[in-house]
Design an enzyme around this catalytic site. Structure first.
Site, PDB file in Angstrom:
ATOM      1  N   PHE A 179     -41.615 -21.447 -36.267  1.00  0.00           N
ATOM      2  CA  PHE A 179     -40.679 -20.341 -36.088  1.00  0.00           C
ATOM      3  C   PHE A 179     -41.145 -19.170 -36.947  1.00  0.00           C
ATOM      4  O   PHE A 179     -41.512 -19.330 -38.105  1.00  0.00           O
ATOM      5  CB  PHE A 179     -39.256 -20.769 -36.466  1.00  0.00           C
ATOM      6  CG  PHE A 179     -38.242 -19.733 -36.076  1.00  0.00           C
ATOM      7  CD1 PHE A 179     -37.921 -19.549 -34.735  1.00  0.00           C
ATOM      8  CD2 PHE A 179     -37.657 -18.915 -37.017  1.00  0.00           C
ATOM      9  CE1 PHE A 179     -37.004 -18.569 -34.356  1.00  0.00           C
ATOM     10  CE2 PHE A 179     -36.742 -17.938 -36.642  1.00  0.00           C
ATOM     11  CZ  PHE A 179     -36.414 -17.759 -35.313  1.00  0.00           C
ATOM     12  N   TYR A 235     -26.492 -24.710 -38.466  1.00  0.00           N
ATOM     13  CA  TYR A 235     -25.725 -24.020 -37.422  1.00  0.00           C
ATOM     14  C   TYR A 235     -26.190 -24.385 -36.015  1.00  0.00           C
ATOM     15  O   TYR A 235     -25.585 -23.933 -35.046  1.00  0.00           O
ATOM     16  CB  TYR A 235     -25.736 -22.501 -37.606  1.00  0.00           C
ATOM     17  CG  TYR A 235     -27.084 -21.850 -37.776  1.00  0.00           C
ATOM     18  CD1 TYR A 235     -27.932 -21.649 -36.695  1.00  0.00           C
ATOM     19  CD2 TYR A 235     -27.499 -21.412 -39.019  1.00  0.00           C
ATOM     20  CE1 TYR A 235     -29.156 -21.049 -36.860  1.00  0.00           C
ATOM     21  CE2 TYR A 235     -28.727 -20.799 -39.204  1.00  0.00           C
ATOM     22  CZ  TYR A 235     -29.557 -20.616 -38.125  1.00  0.00           C
ATOM     23  OH  TYR A 235     -30.780 -20.025 -38.301  1.00  0.00           O
TER      24      TYR A 235
END
Lengths: 404, 404
Positions: free
Chosen positions: B120, B216
């Site tokens: 990422f 999350y």
């Protein structure tokens, strides 16, 4: 947002906007501000309506993505900052780290960071960590707060101090120190932990380079509420983002492999913003949007004068360590007392909540949005009972807890 | 905490514990997990009872101070980590930064950080920033994900990769790569963003040195929920804390001027923890405490197989980029499609919420706690309508939004 933007009178109108438990006189808003009544509903709305129903779409539809900057603009009003110069997120420790890293980069030929022994320890610790990571022979030089001005010299890279001392409430002269620093080629980083929401700050007018602060103290945004970072607009497009996270990338959703800093304050974003905490902060700012910080300051000084006078009259063994001069004082009143830890335990047991800071400081925060004359007078009576009445000597108040 | 610790069957029992809006098939839990029903009440209780009534005392009385470590222990269960080895706080960007800084310090004679082009971007950006701050000639070397193993050598200081690729869902073999890395004297940093709560992770068993993740996504703790950092117990007392905040000090409330790192994982704390966000995380973990991650994994693979088979049968123009082999796959299914951005807009307009990742990837997250066979079958029908029916070509779906 609030239903109306009409002005609120400090205390007379604002006291009813906070929840304070019965039997408590809360003089620790300089550590954790009291709960604004609007917070619970606002956070609940974000959880149920935005997260629950909008789900991932809320990054656009509910404005989550742009929120850290928009909230930054609301805080900017309180600290005399230019629109677009404040970014919200992370913790104060990380925001002073970002500021110091950028400041040192701007002044790379110098190796001394000047701070004072009254700075909050995390600022010093973060600087130590940064200096070790840099490995370029920087030095963190600490002097007494009153020696800061004389210690400014062309050897100093960055002046790195907290405007209001967390223990004594002593206030530095931001405009004067910044001007002198700039004349000597020094970059300034100001910690506003005990300034934002406590007194008028004039970042733009004083010419400060960087500043950071927290929102869980005087701003009343809740435990662990996000911090903010100010970068003077003249530096915002060139300041190095040492914590170069994806949200500070020029094109975060292009998912490029190489980092390119966003323009302006956006580069000081790091990771995903704390949306639930941001909702609490927005609710607390709904009050701040409607009060005059100059009125807060005038009330704070009057209440501080009252507390000083009453405590000195009733308890001569408490030694005032906060400057009497208004211009040299923040929004707290602190006394040194050898039995300070025990005395604060006894006060808290009687509903007067202040706090203790090692080695011997009893702190009382003045937060005029929800503290008035009657609370200060009643607190002074209880302080007298505990100190002059020697209640603090009881064995149950001598036990030291892990955290205060 | 939950009323009972009896086991929950995945989906059959857990589906009713989430709020999902009518008309939505939510296949984006790999970006933002759905709302557990217990969150709103839990957060409200922390706001009104703990913050509102306990005020500053809640740091002790409500356990706020110790919470980041206690919650870390609950996450440890999900990722095969030892008790006391996981600390919660900050964002994933900052946690991988802390891990990489400590890892590079442990291997100071080597200068190459090895990562892959499927990592990422924020991990890569944070590494760039750290390397610039270090200024010691480190190099971030990127290879294709499938070339990672061959690129391991005695030149590499740190292997710094994400276990599951955020675009393709390709999974690295953590045990194998860690063993090979260690044999070559390489320290490992694993990003578990798409692993924690998605599949069984065995940090202790694989011998990983450092790992970090967010809460999350699959853990369902809400937008901007805090991240976590794992440090192998054998390193915890010696790993350098580059972000040396006061909460990681050996005696934070002694307010000493010099930094002394706390023992163990405590040193990886930085600033004041996000208490409201932590409450949401605790409520989400109340579900995770009662499910078997092996059952989640089995369901995820079966649902992924179903989605692949149905989409390939209905939409031959979508090219699968997720590995078919179970052991090489995370918990998402991704397809490459030239009209992917527009197609995803059309799907979202029809209630099938996945997301798009540049340049051409349509991602569908599989989250068995609240997604079952009927949702996958219905999603496949709508994907067919949008793709095979050429709905995606309509002009209204070609407009690119700022954020997705």
């Amino acid at each position: 947002m609030s239903m109306t933007k009409s002005k609120l009178r400090v205390y007379d109108d604002t006291r009813a906007l906070f929840h304070l438990p019965d039997g408590v006189i809360y003089l620790d808003g300089n550590s954790l501000g009291a709960l604004p009544l609007g917070v619970a509903e606002r956070v609940n709305r974000v959880i149920t309506t935005e997260w629950g129903n909008e789900l991932i779409r809320a990054w656009n539809s509910a404005g989550w993505y742009a929120q850290p900057r928009h909230v930054g603009d609301r805080i900017a009003r309180l600290i005399g900052a230019e629109a677009g110069s404040v970014m919200v997120g992370d913790t104060l420790s990380l925001k002073v780290y970002q500021a110091l890293a950028a400041a040192l980069d701007m002044n790379a030929s110098r190796k001394v960071v000047l701070s004072d022994t009254g700075n909050f320890p995390t600022d010093l610790y973060m600087a130590e960590g940064l200096i070790a990571t840099l490995g370029r022979g920087h030095q963190l030089r600490l002097v007494a707060p009153e020696e800061i001005e004389a210690a400014l010299s062309e050897e100093i890279a960055v002046l790195y101090i907290t405007e209001v001392d967390y223990r004594t409430g002593r206030r530095h002269d931001m405009a004067k120190l910044t001007a002198k620093a700039h004349a000597l080629g020094i970059v300034t980083v100001w910690d506003l932990a005990h300034s934002a929401g406590a007194l008028p700050v004039d970042l733009a007018g004083s010419g400060a380079d960087f500043a950071a602060g927290c929102t869980y103290k005087y701003i009343n945004a809740g435990p662990g509420a996000p911090a903010f970072l100010y970068v003077a607009p003249r530096h915002a497009d060139t300041a190095r983002a040492a914590l170069s996270g994806w949200m500070g990338h020029a094109k975060p959703f292009a998912f490029e492999l190489a980092y390119v800093a966003a323009g302006g304050i956006e580069r000081m974003r790091v990771g995903t913003p704390p949306v639930l905490a941001m909702a609490a902060l927005e609710a607390s700012l709904d009050i701040w949007d409607r009060v005059d910080i100059a009125e807060v300051r005038a009330r704070s000084l009057a209440l501080g004068d009252l507390l000083i006078a009453e405590v000195e009259r009733r308890c001569p063994s408490l030694k005032l360590v906060t400057p009497r001069a208004h211009e040299r004082r923040g929004s707290q009143v602190s006394f040194a007392f050898d039995g300070g830890y025990a005395a604060m335990q006894a006060l808290i047991a009687r509903g007067v909540i202040g706090d203790f800071r090692a080695p011997d400081i009893m702190r009382f925060g003045i937060t005029p949005l929800y503290i008035g004359e009657s609370e200060v007078m009643r607190a002074a009576e209880i302080i007298e009972e505990v100190i002059a009445g020697e209640v603090w000597r009881r064995p149950e108040y001598q036990v030291v807890n892990a955290v205060t």
